[in-house]
Design an enzyme around this catalytic site. Structure first.
Site, PDB file in Angstrom:
ATOM      1  N   TYR A   1      38.686  41.528  34.429  1.00 37.60           N
ATOM      2  CA  TYR A   1      39.525  42.071  35.501  1.00 37.60           C
ATOM      3  C   TYR A   1      39.590  41.032  36.614  1.00 37.60           C
ATOM      4  O   TYR A   1      38.572  40.477  37.013  1.00 37.60           O
ATOM      5  CB  TYR A   1      38.914  43.365  36.041  1.00 37.60           C
ATOM      6  CG  TYR A   1      39.726  44.007  37.147  1.00 37.60           C
ATOM      7  CD1 TYR A   1      40.994  44.527  36.901  1.00 37.60           C
ATOM      8  CD2 TYR A   1      39.221  44.098  38.445  1.00 37.60           C
ATOM      9  CE1 TYR A   1      41.739  45.121  37.920  1.00 37.60           C
ATOM     10  CE2 TYR A   1      39.956  44.698  39.463  1.00 37.60           C
ATOM     11  CZ  TYR A   1      41.215  45.202  39.196  1.00 37.60           C
ATOM     12  OH  TYR A   1      41.945  45.794  40.202  1.00 37.60           O
TER      13      TYR A   1
ATOM     14  N   ASP B   1      36.480  33.229  38.188  1.00 38.09           N
ATOM     15  CA  ASP B   1      36.560  34.363  39.100  1.00 38.09           C
ATOM     16  C   ASP B   1      35.147  34.874  39.368  1.00 38.09           C
ATOM     17  O   ASP B   1      34.505  35.476  38.506  1.00 38.09           O
ATOM     18  CB  ASP B   1      37.441  35.459  38.476  1.00 38.09           C
ATOM     19  CG  ASP B   1      37.639  36.655  39.395  1.00 38.09           C
ATOM     20  OD1 ASP B   1      36.945  36.735  40.431  1.00 38.09           O
ATOM     21  OD2 ASP B   1      38.481  37.514  39.060  1.00 38.09           O
TER      22      ASP B   1
ATOM     23  N   LYS C   1      34.209  40.789  47.543  1.00 39.84           N
ATOM     24  CA  LYS C   1      33.051  41.683  47.544  1.00 39.84           C
ATOM     25  C   LYS C   1      31.934  41.196  48.493  1.00 39.84           C
ATOM     26  O   LYS C   1      32.069  41.403  49.692  1.00 39.84           O
ATOM     27  CB  LYS C   1      32.593  41.928  46.112  1.00 39.84           C
ATOM     28  CG  LYS C   1      33.753  42.581  45.308  1.00 39.84           C
ATOM     29  CD  LYS C   1      33.394  43.199  43.974  1.00 39.84           C
ATOM     30  CE  LYS C   1      34.529  44.059  43.465  1.00 39.84           C
ATOM     31  NZ  LYS C   1      35.312  43.504  42.375  1.00 39.84           N
TER      32      LYS C   1
HETATM   33  C1  LIG Z   1      36.848  43.428  42.161  1.00 41.91           C
HETATM   34  C2  LIG Z   1      37.350  42.252  41.431  1.00 41.91           C
HETATM   35  C3  LIG Z   1      38.595  41.663  41.731  1.00 41.91           C
HETATM   36  C4  LIG Z   1      39.557  42.286  42.689  1.00 41.91           C
HETATM   37  O1  LIG Z   1      39.062  42.323  43.996  1.00 41.91           O
HETATM   38  P1  LIG Z   1      39.724  43.386  45.028  1.00 41.91           P
HETATM   39  O2  LIG Z   1      39.047  43.040  46.315  1.00 41.91           O
HETATM   40  O3  LIG Z   1      39.401  44.737  44.496  1.00 41.91           O
HETATM   41  O4  LIG Z   1      41.175  43.105  45.059  1.00 41.91           O
HETATM   42  C5  LIG Z   1      38.930  40.488  41.096  1.00 41.91           C
HETATM   43  N1  LIG Z   1      38.120  39.919  40.198  1.00 41.91           N
HETATM   44  C6  LIG Z   1      36.925  40.458  39.877  1.00 41.91           C
HETATM   45  C7  LIG Z   1      36.059  39.768  38.885  1.00 41.91           C
HETATM   46  C8  LIG Z   1      36.515  41.650  40.453  1.00 41.91           C
HETATM   47  O5  LIG Z   1      35.356  42.199  40.095  1.00 41.91           O
END
Ligand SMILES: *Cc1c(COP(=O)(O)O)cnc(C)c1O
Length: 449
Positions: free
Chosen positions: A151, A255, A286
């Site tokens: 994701y 990511d 985060k």
């Molecule tokens: C949570 C998450 C996102 C998206 O971040 P948001 O602040 O919710 O837009 C992207 N990549 C990873 C790996 C994530 O866990």
């Protein structure tokens, strides 16, 4: 799906959820919060402190969601709250440069070697979306390679076979994404070296970037496997991705929105990075916001130099680099010293031990997968590498486990596809409370639904 009682039948949470559903789609502002895959009504939260949540009906829960990652020091941490309060007293937003942005960029660059230059945004989604645009501009190519079950937020190009809520609800992707956006995204099974080689051999020249979660953690946690190169070296999957991308003239985007400053002090790169390889771009979110909306993307200075105003790649944000957000992020990083990671790792040791023991005693098939401080529990008996593996688990057993814990005052992520989030506030007393609730939850998971 069996009907699950809410923790407080007839209470304020039920009333609020009914009102919410009249004015907010499904009653929530992010899909997983609706409890759609586990059933029941989500408790509405009133406050949180340390490792504990309080709902509007006065029930208390040990929190294992941590706002999906940011609350790594625990909720309402004194130093973080004080930093935000102090910043708020000086003004909520300037739309002009302020020192906190520089301090936060320096703090990130100081920890993560491949980051030479960093830009702040407001979410992880913005970070990955911007990194893709930059990679496409730098390479002059269109195609992005991603892995099923990973994701990267909800930008169009990245929703194909994504993890997180897309996995929770078993969606192939999203309606409303154009065929053109989908056409430029190639999805491969995670860890599948042969599929990657075949793709690069046939379409390598079209590929702008390979994007991967530094460790998949939105289909449950998967530690990147060790793989064999064509010249017989055993290396980590992320290094293979870097080498493969670079051989094709493409970039690697790692990511670390979830893993950054959580899997280890230097994020997941701190676990598998080395002088031999580096991603070209990394994305964060985060933890670096400490609970306020912050994302960031950064990496090679020559790539980042393409951003406007010096370069041709447009990217902007009214609230980017917001003083409250940078204050919260800086105070959170300041609290994340070596001792904090020792403590997080120890809490993960204790909790994974207790969960494994309870599920084994009840005869529930499970695997616990972990990388650094980060772990999740799959309700199946074999290890998970791909999204297909992750989907092949007993989600009904998870729902029974989840609701038993919720009723006993333990708030797990309401999905079998999510990591469990610990904080430095999860001390022995808190872990004991989870331990007391686990045997009954494991027996509930074992019972036929
Ligand atoms: C949570 C998450 C996102 C998206 O971040 P948001 O602040 O919710 O837009 C992207 N990549 C990873 C790996 C994530 O866990």
């Amino acid at each position: 799906m069996p009907q699950y009682a809410t923790p407080t039948p007839g209470g304020l949470s039920e009333e609020l959820f009914a009102r919410a559903r009249r004015v907010i789609p499904s009653g929530v502002n992010s899909p997983v919060r609706a409890f759609g895959s586990v059933g029941g009504t989500p408790p509405f939260l009133a406050s949180a402190r340390g490792a504990l949540l309080q709902d509007v009906d006065g029930r208390e829960y040990v929190d294992l969601v941590g706002s999906w990652g940011p609350m790594i020091l625990g909720h309402a941490h004194d130093a973080v709250v004080e930093a935000v309060r102090e910043a708020a007293g000086r003004g909520l937003s300037f739309g002009a440069p302020q020192a906190g942005e520089v301090n936060l960029a320096e703090a990130v660059i100081d920890r993560i070697r491949p980051v030479e230059s960093l830009r702040l945004v407001n979410s992880g989604t913005e970070a990955t979306m911007s990194a893709l645009r930059l990679a496409r501009a730098f390479t002059g190519r269109d195609v992005i390679v991603k892995f099923a079950g990973c994701y990267h937020g909800h930008a169009d190009a990245l929703l194909a076979e994504a993890g997180s809520g897309v996995a929770t609800f078993g969606m192939p992707g999203s309606a409303g994404v154009t065929a053109a956006a989908a056409k430029d995204t190639v999805v491969l099974p995670y860890g599948d070296v042969d599929a990657l080689r075949t793709l690069m051999a046939t379409r390598g020249g079209e590929i702008a970037a390979i994007i991967t979660e530094a460790a998949p953690a939105n289909m449950g946690v998967v530690a990147p496997p060790t793989v064999l190169t064509e010249d017989g070296r055993e290396i980590g999957f992320n290094q293979l991705l870097a080498e493969t991308a670079h051989a094709a003239g493409a970039l690697l985007i790692s990511d670390e929105v979830l893993t950054g400053f959580r899997a280890s002090r230097e994020g997941h790169y701190g676990l598998d990075g080395s002088e031999e390889w580096a991603p070209d771009l990394l994305t964060f979110g985060k933890v670096i916001g400490g609970g306020l909306p912050v994302g960031a993307f950064g990496g090679r200075a020559d790539v980042m130099a393409l951003l406007a105003p010096a370069g041709p790649v447009y990217q902007a944000g009214t609230l980017s680099g917001n003083p409250l957000a940078t204050a919260a992020g800086l105070a959170t990083l300041a609290g994340l010293d070596d001792a904090a990671y020792v403590q997080l790792n120890r809490a993960a040791d204790v909790l994974t031990g207790m969960v494994g023991e309870a599920l084994t005693a009840a005869g529930v098939p499970h695997v616990i997968q972990r990388t650094g401080t980060l772990f999740s529990v799959f309700f199946r008996d074999r290890p998970v590498v791909t999204y297909e593996d992750a989907k092949d688990q007993d989600t009904a057993a998870f729902s029974r486990f989840f609701h038993s814990l919720l009723d006993a005052g333990v708030y797990l992520p309401p999905s079998a596809f999510e990591a469990w989030f610990l904080s430095t506030a999860h001390d022995d007393a808190v872990l004991d409370r989870i331990g007391e609730a686990l045997p009954a939850a494991a027996r509930a998971a074992a019972a036929q639904g």
